[in-house]
Design a protein around this motif. Sequence first.
Motif, PDB file in Angstrom:
ATOM      1  N   ASP A 114       0.824  -1.216   0.000  1.00 48.95           N
ATOM      2  CA  ASP A 114       0.000   0.000   0.000  1.00 48.95           C
ATOM      3  C   ASP A 114       0.858   1.265   0.000  1.00 48.95           C
ATOM      4  OD1 ASP A 114      -2.281  -1.568   0.031  1.00 48.95           O
ATOM      5  OD2 ASP A 114      -2.359  -1.609   2.225  1.00 48.95           O
ATOM      6  N   LEU A 115       1.956   1.225  -0.721  1.00 43.70           N
ATOM      7  CA  LEU A 115       2.779   2.420  -0.867  1.00 43.70           C
ATOM      8  C   LEU A 115       2.229   3.287  -1.989  1.00 43.70           C
ATOM      9  CD1 LEU A 115       6.327   0.798  -0.603  1.00 43.70           C
ATOM     10  CD2 LEU A 115       4.890   1.669   1.240  1.00 43.70           C
ATOM     11  N   GLU A 116       2.607   4.531  -1.980  1.00 45.71           N
ATOM     12  CA  GLU A 116       2.212   5.458  -3.027  1.00 45.71           C
ATOM     13  C   GLU A 116       3.345   5.616  -4.029  1.00 45.71           C
ATOM     14  OE1 GLU A 116       0.920   9.119  -1.384  1.00 45.71           O
ATOM     15  OE2 GLU A 116      -0.599   8.222  -0.073  1.00 45.71           O
ATOM     16  N   GLU A 117       2.990   5.695  -5.282  1.00 46.87           N
ATOM     17  CA  GLU A 117       4.010   5.809  -6.313  1.00 46.87           C
ATOM     18  C   GLU A 117       4.688   7.179  -6.264  1.00 46.87           C
ATOM     19  OE1 GLU A 117       2.500   5.711 -10.254  1.00 46.87           O
ATOM     20  OE2 GLU A 117       0.771   6.953  -9.821  1.00 46.87           O
ATOM     21  N   ASP A 118       5.946   7.194  -6.694  1.00 48.53           N
ATOM     22  CA  ASP A 118       6.744   8.419  -6.746  1.00 48.53           C
ATOM     23  C   ASP A 118       6.755   9.127  -5.373  1.00 48.53           C
ATOM     24  OD1 ASP A 118       8.415  10.273  -7.923  1.00 48.53           O
ATOM     25  OD2 ASP A 118       6.773  11.522  -8.669  1.00 48.53           O
ATOM     26  N   THR A 119       6.989   8.351  -4.315  1.00 47.40           N
ATOM     27  CA  THR A 119       6.973   8.889  -2.952  1.00 47.40           C
ATOM     28  C   THR A 119       8.190   8.383  -2.200  1.00 47.40           C
ATOM     29  OG1 THR A 119       4.550   8.860  -2.978  1.00 47.40           O
ATOM     30  CG2 THR A 119       5.622   9.104  -0.840  1.00 47.40           C
ATOM     31  N   GLU A 120       8.771   9.259  -1.377  1.00 49.24           N
ATOM     32  CA  GLU A 120       9.926   8.899  -0.572  1.00 49.24           C
ATOM     33  C   GLU A 120       9.466   8.379   0.796  1.00 49.24           C
ATOM     34  OE1 GLU A 120      12.324  12.424  -0.499  1.00 49.24           O
ATOM     35  OE2 GLU A 120      13.513  11.760  -2.232  1.00 49.24           O
ATOM     36  N   TYR A 121      10.099   7.288   1.234  1.00 50.42           N
ATOM     37  CA  TYR A 121       9.776   6.671   2.515  1.00 50.42           C
ATOM     38  C   TYR A 121      11.052   6.474   3.317  1.00 50.42           C
ATOM     39  CZ  TYR A 121       5.056   5.548   0.860  1.00 50.42           C
ATOM     40  OH  TYR A 121       3.769   5.629   0.398  1.00 50.42           O
ATOM     41  N   ILE A 122      10.869   6.393   4.642  1.00 55.34           N
ATOM     42  CA  ILE A 122      11.968   6.112   5.563  1.00 55.34           C
ATOM     43  C   ILE A 122      11.555   4.905   6.410  1.00 55.34           C
ATOM     44  CG2 ILE A 122      13.380   6.977   7.468  1.00 55.34           C
ATOM     45  CD1 ILE A 122      12.841   9.790   6.459  1.00 55.34           C
ATOM     46  N   VAL A 123      12.455   3.929   6.550  1.00 51.95           N
ATOM     47  CA  VAL A 123      12.164   2.743   7.352  1.00 51.95           C
ATOM     48  C   VAL A 123      13.267   2.544   8.383  1.00 51.95           C
ATOM     49  CG1 VAL A 123      10.806   1.565   5.597  1.00 51.95           C
ATOM     50  CG2 VAL A 123      13.282   1.252   5.634  1.00 51.95           C
ATOM     51  N   HIS A 124      12.845   2.052   9.564  1.00 54.25           N
ATOM     52  CA  HIS A 124      13.747   1.600  10.614  1.00 54.25           C
ATOM     53  C   HIS A 124      13.379   0.165  10.958  1.00 54.25           C
ATOM     54  CE1 HIS A 124      13.655   6.004  11.063  1.00 54.25           C
ATOM     55  NE2 HIS A 124      14.883   5.906  11.552  1.00 54.25           N
ATOM     56  N   GLU A 138      19.816   2.130  11.511  1.00 55.11           N
ATOM     57  CA  GLU A 138      20.006   3.383  10.798  1.00 55.11           C
ATOM     58  C   GLU A 138      18.859   3.573   9.800  1.00 55.11           C
ATOM     59  OE1 GLU A 138      22.262   5.717  11.202  1.00 55.11           O
ATOM     60  OE2 GLU A 138      23.196   4.624  12.860  1.00 55.11           O
ATOM     61  N   PRO A 139      18.361   4.789   9.655  1.00 57.49           N
ATOM     62  CA  PRO A 139      17.238   5.001   8.730  1.00 57.49           C
ATOM     63  C   PRO A 139      17.656   4.759   7.284  1.00 57.49           C
ATOM     64  CG  PRO A 139      18.106   7.100   9.503  1.00 57.49           C
ATOM     65  CD  PRO A 139      18.786   6.041  10.307  1.00 57.49           C
ATOM     66  N   VAL A 140      16.743   4.167   6.534  1.00 59.34           N
ATOM     67  CA  VAL A 140      16.967   3.896   5.117  1.00 59.34           C
ATOM     68  C   VAL A 140      15.916   4.655   4.325  1.00 59.34           C
ATOM     69  CG1 VAL A 140      17.021   2.140   3.320  1.00 59.34           C
ATOM     70  CG2 VAL A 140      17.964   1.640   5.569  1.00 59.34           C
ATOM     71  N   LEU A 141      16.372   5.463   3.410  1.00 58.05           N
ATOM     72  CA  LEU A 141      15.486   6.267   2.569  1.00 58.05           C
ATOM     73  C   LEU A 141      15.368   5.627   1.196  1.00 58.05           C
ATOM     74  CD1 LEU A 141      13.862   8.936   2.041  1.00 58.05           C
ATOM     75  CD2 LEU A 141      16.037   9.939   1.308  1.00 58.05           C
ATOM     76  N   PHE A 142      14.156   5.462   0.705  1.00 57.61           N
ATOM     77  CA  PHE A 142      13.953   4.941  -0.649  1.00 57.61           C
ATOM     78  C   PHE A 142      12.763   5.646  -1.265  1.00 57.61           C
ATOM     79  CE2 PHE A 142      11.176   2.404   1.973  1.00 57.61           C
ATOM     80  CZ  PHE A 142      10.048   2.198   1.205  1.00 57.61           C
ATOM     81  N   LYS A 143      12.669   5.556  -2.580  1.00 54.84           N
ATOM     82  CA  LYS A 143      11.599   6.231  -3.338  1.00 54.84           C
ATOM     83  C   LYS A 143      10.963   5.237  -4.298  1.00 54.84           C
ATOM     84  CE  LYS A 143      10.669  10.257  -6.272  1.00 54.84           C
ATOM     85  NZ  LYS A 143      11.264  11.433  -6.954  1.00 54.84           N
ATOM     86  N   THR A 144       9.651   5.180  -4.263  1.00 55.31           N
ATOM     87  CA  THR A 144       8.932   4.282  -5.166  1.00 55.31           C
ATOM     88  C   THR A 144       8.890   4.881  -6.570  1.00 55.31           C
ATOM     89  OG1 THR A 144       6.858   5.348  -4.498  1.00 55.31           O
ATOM     90  CG2 THR A 144       7.503   3.337  -3.346  1.00 55.31           C
TER      91      THR A 144
END
Length: 232
Positions: A114-124, A138-144
């Motif tokens: 349920d992620l949104e396209e063309d959106t940046e997310y941070i996961v721990h 450590e936080p990981v940043l990714f973009k769909t």
Amino acid sequence: MHPRLPGSALRLWLGCVCLALVQAGFHLSDCGPGPGPGSRGCSGSGASPPPDSPSAPVNVTVRHLKANSAVVSWDVLEDEVVIGFAISQQKKDVRMLRFIQEVNTTTRSCALWDLEEDTEYIVHVQAISIQGQSPASEPVLFKTPREAEKMASKNKDEVTMKEMGRNQQLRTGEVLIMVVVLFMWAGVIALFCRQYDIIKDNEPNNNKEKTKSASETSTPEHQGGGLLRSKI
């Protein structure tokens, strides 16, 4: 009838009450968003993990990126017994938090849906053991990616696979043609060698016949069995 307090004593009592309220409000303001929605965790002495809690996960990576999903994976130290994991996911620059927790598992990956396209997310990621939870990784940043970009990449891959299949078919046909041509040349060479051997075998017979015919023409025969002499 209650005795009335002097004005100075009343002001002192009110000041102590206000000071106590201010200190209580300061401690509450130190509390931030906890691991779950609606929960709060404090950054004071209670924020430090227990001494026997596991270490934070390492090598946290995000792979299989799609417009609406992704897979996060991680590693834990070999000497630690981990019985579960906890993942916090949030959009960049947005305070809304999604919390995923699972126990009684040894898996080292989790799907994000349920992620949104063309959106940046941070996961721990946090490891869970019997002693408690580990500190956050450590936080990981990714973009769909966008759906159109994903479809274009997929179509490009399909075209590439089709081209590879066509090239493979062309190469197979070329190899077959080369094999047929080589067999034809081998047949021609074998036929030529056979004809050459036949011609070579016939040459001695032809030479004998030529010698015999040449000897017969060099000694003429005369009718009457003798030489004619002229009378004087």
